[in-house]
Design an enzyme around this catalytic site. Sequence first.
Site, PDB file in Angstrom:
ATOM      1  N   THR A 241      19.894  47.773  13.992  1.00  0.00           N
ATOM      2  CA  THR A 241      20.452  48.914  13.287  1.00  0.00           C
ATOM      3  C   THR A 241      21.217  48.425  12.065  1.00  0.00           C
ATOM      4  OG1 THR A 241      21.709  50.960  13.569  1.00  0.00           O
ATOM      5  CG2 THR A 241      22.560  49.017  14.701  1.00  0.00           C
ATOM      6  N   LYS A 245      18.574  45.956   9.054  1.00  0.00           N
ATOM      7  CA  LYS A 245      17.167  46.323   9.190  1.00  0.00           C
ATOM      8  C   LYS A 245      16.266  45.679   8.138  1.00  0.00           C
ATOM      9  CE  LYS A 245      17.634  50.765  11.551  1.00  0.00           C
ATOM     10  NZ  LYS A 245      17.230  52.190  11.538  1.00  0.00           N
ATOM     11  N   GLY A 314      18.247  63.329   1.250  1.00  0.00           N
ATOM     12  CA  GLY A 314      18.894  62.034   1.403  1.00  0.00           C
ATOM     13  C   GLY A 314      18.023  60.939   0.816  1.00  0.00           C
ATOM     14  N   GLY A 316      18.494  57.281   2.037  1.00  0.00           N
ATOM     15  CA  GLY A 316      18.689  56.018   2.743  1.00  0.00           C
ATOM     16  C   GLY A 316      17.488  55.598   3.560  1.00  0.00           C
ATOM     17  N   ARG A 338      22.001  64.324  -3.517  1.00  0.00           N
ATOM     18  CA  ARG A 338      23.110  64.672  -4.401  1.00  0.00           C
ATOM     19  C   ARG A 338      23.223  63.706  -5.569  1.00  0.00           C
ATOM     20  NH1 ARG A 338      27.398  66.442   0.413  1.00  0.00           N
ATOM     21  NH2 ARG A 338      26.485  68.519   0.732  1.00  0.00           N
ATOM     22  N   LYS A 342      18.766  57.770  -6.898  1.00  0.00           N
ATOM     23  CA  LYS A 342      18.330  56.929  -5.787  1.00  0.00           C
ATOM     24  C   LYS A 342      16.937  57.300  -5.256  1.00  0.00           C
ATOM     25  CE  LYS A 342      23.028  56.009  -4.076  1.00  0.00           C
ATOM     26  NZ  LYS A 342      23.933  56.111  -2.903  1.00  0.00           N
TER      27      LYS A 342
END
Length: 456
Positions: A241, A245, A314, A316, A338, A342
């Site tokens: 985790t 990773k 998102g 990530g 937001r 990215k």
Amino acid sequence: MTDVMPIVYTVRTRNQAGTFMDDVKGVREMKELLVLGVRSGVEVLDVEAVWGEEFWGDVLDANSKSLILGSHHVPHKVITDEEAKNWAKVCEMEGRADAVKVILSCEEGGEGVDQALRCCEEQVKGRLPVVAMCLGEVGSYSRVLNKRMTPVTHPALPFVAAPGQLSAKEIMKKRVEIQPPRNYFILGRNIPYTLSPALHGRAISVTGLPDKYLKADVETLEEFVESDLFKGAAFGGTSVTIPYKQDIMKYLDEVKDEAMEIGAVNTVVVEEGGEGGQRRLVGYNTDWVGIFNPIQQRLGKGEDVGSEYYLVVGAGGAARAAAYVGKKLGFKLLFWNRTPGKLADLVESFGGEIVDSLEGISEEQREKLRVVYSSLPAGAEFVLPEELLKEDLIMFDANYKPFNTKFLEQGQKSGCVLIRGSEMFYEQGIRQFELWFGRRAPYGEMKKLVMDACVE
């Protein structure tokens, strides 16, 4: 899905250690019973491969979903390795079998007890799963060596169904003598509340395995990979985790394609039999399985989603796994975050387009929006614009705590289809367990543990 024992449907002739007649009438009636089995939807159909396609072709043509176990028994005589390999080839049923089963006889004293398994593996070369044992008390140890679909007895039964049968507990005890217990881990940083040790600890316990699942909460990845925990012979594998990773990849011998595309490994599996007999460390990603399975279960069977949209919220690691799933399912991908800067990497990797504003998406996208996956933390209190909500919209929240986020509460009020992070968590964990141990995971037990921990 719940924990079930699959039905293995078998009709066996006298020449193959059964009781069914071997004459023309008997073989015809046996075929009729096998056809009845596949029409009844049994999970596994055990078919004597020796009768050839003229016999089993009709049976297989009637099949819709049963797995076919091509089998052959040789009772009362010992055969050569070449003969054993030939029977393994016959049991592949010209590519129509899903697994191969060869049951042989061995010498008095147990010499050649590994012949069936060894010859089958040499012949099949990993193309299909193998079930291979030797008959009788002298072949009892072959049941320990065999790793799939081993027939077992139970201490509560007044007698064993066949000479040489062992109970599951006896088999597990003997396997520990061959290979000592191994240690598995959850590897991460600042993970005091992770459910992984409880989840896999329960699964290991209820399946009677001797292994342990431990927590490796370390400040640096090097602290783990340079230790005996990782380098020692007792290392069986690890969950991975945040924040390791990506960094774990450089310590592995192989990274599977889906993990490379997602850009993250959350599961390390130890494979034996590398060059010079050394172990090989293989990296997988099961996060995508935890997303894929729940969404696929909610979609209509065989539904064409090529004209529908799948929105990932998102940017990530979880968003990358979600994007991989959306692409695999065939959706048109949309991305919103937001901080839009990215998202360019996601579009470059998986295609799709960036949405500047959820309020400003096109009418077509709004009408054909089918899935929204949010990877944002619960504390962000993210919700959708009201005009995007509709009854067939699948709303998937990656958080498994709290059980109800603002996002999910909004969807529940609007009658949307909800998927919680708790489901993603146990689905990916089930896949991890099966990769490590090569056996079916106790689905119901693992699901119950997660749900009990997550439901408020």
